[in-house]
Design a protein around this motif. Sequence first.
Motif, short mmCIF file in Angstrom:
data_model
loop_
_atom_site.label_atom_id
_atom_site.label_comp_id
_atom_site.label_asym_id
_atom_site.label_seq_id
_atom_site.Cartn_x
_atom_site.Cartn_y
_atom_site.Cartn_z
N ALA A 133 0.90 -1.04 -0.01
CA ALA A 133 0.00 0.09 0.10
C ALA A 133 0.80 1.27 -0.13
N PHE A 134 0.75 2.13 -1.04
CA PHE A 134 1.73 3.23 -1.09
C PHE A 134 1.03 4.43 -0.59
N ARG A 135 -0.28 4.57 -0.11
CA ARG A 135 -0.87 5.74 0.43
C ARG A 135 -1.05 5.48 1.67
N ALA A 136 -0.88 6.45 2.91
CA ALA A 136 -1.20 6.45 4.15
C ALA A 136 -2.51 5.86 4.40
N GLY A 137 -2.96 5.23 5.48
CA GLY A 137 -4.19 4.95 5.63
C GLY A 137 -4.73 3.66 4.71
N VAL A 138 -4.12 3.49 3.79
CA VAL A 138 -4.60 2.12 3.05
C VAL A 138 -3.76 0.85 3.44
N ARG A 139 -4.69 -0.20 3.69
CA ARG A 139 -3.99 -1.47 4.17
C ARG A 139 -3.81 -2.42 2.86
N ALA A 140 -2.56 -3.11 3.41
CA ALA A 140 -2.16 -3.90 2.34
C ALA A 140 -2.56 -5.23 2.15
N VAL A 141 -3.02 -5.92 3.25
CA VAL A 141 -3.41 -7.25 3.33
C VAL A 141 -5.12 -7.19 4.05
N PRO A 142 -5.85 -8.37 3.58
CA PRO A 142 -7.00 -8.48 4.25
C PRO A 142 -7.07 -8.27 5.82
N ASP A 143 -8.21 -8.07 6.35
CA ASP A 143 -8.26 -7.68 7.74
C ASP A 143 -8.01 -8.80 8.81
N TYR A 144 -8.59 -9.95 8.21
CA TYR A 144 -8.56 -11.30 8.86
C TYR A 144 -6.79 -11.60 9.37
N MET A 145 -5.83 -10.97 8.71
CA MET A 145 -4.47 -11.25 8.77
C MET A 145 -3.87 -10.12 9.86
N HIS A 146 -4.62 -9.28 10.44
CA HIS A 146 -4.09 -8.24 11.47
C HIS A 146 -4.05 -9.06 12.70
N THR A 147 -3.26 -10.29 12.77
CA THR A 147 -3.10 -10.81 14.25
C THR A 147 -1.85 -11.47 14.25
N GLY A 148 -1.47 -12.18 15.35
CA GLY A 148 -0.01 -12.43 15.72
C GLY A 148 0.18 -13.50 14.91
N GLU A 149 -0.65 -14.20 14.52
CA GLU A 149 -0.78 -15.76 13.71
C GLU A 149 0.06 -15.11 12.56
N TYR A 150 -0.17 -13.99 11.76
CA TYR A 150 0.36 -13.55 10.48
C TYR A 150 1.32 -12.56 10.85
N ASP A 151 1.79 -12.40 11.96
CA ASP A 151 2.78 -11.27 12.55
C ASP A 151 2.12 -10.09 11.99
N GLY A 152 0.76 -9.83 12.40
CA GLY A 152 0.10 -8.37 11.83
C GLY A 152 -0.23 -8.55 10.45
N GLY A 153 0.22 -9.48 9.70
CA GLY A 153 -0.01 -9.43 8.19
C GLY A 153 0.72 -8.57 7.23
N ALA A 154 1.20 -7.36 7.90
CA ALA A 154 2.02 -6.31 7.24
C ALA A 154 2.82 -5.65 8.01
N TYR A 155 4.00 -4.99 7.71
CA TYR A 155 4.65 -4.04 8.32
C TYR A 155 4.97 -2.60 7.74
#
Length: 418
Positions: free
Chosen positions: A162-184
């Motif tokens: 995601a190249f813009r502030a406020g835009v998410r790179a991965v699906p919401d379900y990945m925003h957990t510790g299982e996926y290391d938050g899904g994105a950095y």
Amino acid sequence: MEPTASLSTSEAAQGLQASSSAPSDSLATASLAAADGGEDSADEGAMSVEPAPWELQEDEALSQAFFASQQAKPLSAGLASGQRVKWNPGHYIALSRRDDASVIQALKEIQRFPQVKGLLLRYNWRQMEPRKGDYQFSGIDRDIQLARAYGKRVFIMVETKAFRAGVRAVPDYMHTGEYDGGAYKIRINAKSTLGSSDTYGENAALHNSKVRDRLIALTTALGRRYNANNSVEGVAFNETAMGRTLQPLSRKQTDAFFDNLAQVDTATRRAFPNTVVLQFVNFPAPYMPGLVENMIRSSVGVGGPDTFLNDHDLNRVTYPLYDRARGKVPIGPSVQPENYFARSHNGPHSPPSVKELHAFAQNRLHANYLFWSRTLIRPLMPYNQVLRMFQSEAFPRDGSGGLNSDCPSNLGACVKAL
């Protein structure tokens, strides 16, 4: 349709620093915001960020170790052996906005040019998989139908950044510790958007094997739906540069990131046995030779986010990889907004002609495909110059518009349609 992510106005202005004699206002913030995209999409075709300093540094020991690890990987049989692959090399137009009006306008502009084969369109992972395993491809279906109606084809770009502030790179379900938050988080010097003061973008946490597996599941689903579709020329992944991370990854995490990316590339080629697959590459320097080695062995093509005529780091690190891939796998560089205005990253305002860009991609980068950003920044209005080039008597009238149309040796049997 929800717009795809793109560079912020301030980020897209980086590298367009005008000389004292150049009109500064029109090349920076105001014109970029007004250039066929407005608040939701600052500019057509923008999709690269400035690499972090460490990404430009060469590390021979690391480079050799990663290269050896990719050579040692067994490849599944049949990736390219005897497969018929859709092959329609030539020029394609890269869009950020995908609303029907923007897509139709772009198609109307290129309809009469047979050497301009279609569009490259971006699709954010989060949009395609709003819930785990729930794939929403209706937007892609609609875009393909529009392209087909005008006799054109589509490249599907899967965006994991995601190249813009406020835009998410991965699906919401990945925003957990299982996926290391899904994105950095990556620093992009973006203005605040969506009511947020955050000034960072995101990149998928591919160092996590579960993130890798979910991305492979996505491209496998895409392959089931679109591999046999003659209007889908190819599928592509965004640039490899990791960006200026808010919290640096460890060496172990970075090794895993690029090993997993190589696995995603190979798996996607397997999911699209009759379709061109491109990975856009640029940095980090130590990992690129090994990644491209895997791509060549997997018959995955080499793409790129920038065509700069005189960029020191690209000429040193990235462009030699095109030589290695030449004749073996497809090659598809792109012309980004900055490339129309400067000859190097963060270089002075020194616009090359579109003919120079075409010649560089043709002769130096050995392009089979060339993706032109639909950039309409005043006063240069570069995309209008691209259209005039297509129309000119001097423009090559062969089927690929002067680009290399030979079938790459590792690809399979090239055909116009299945």
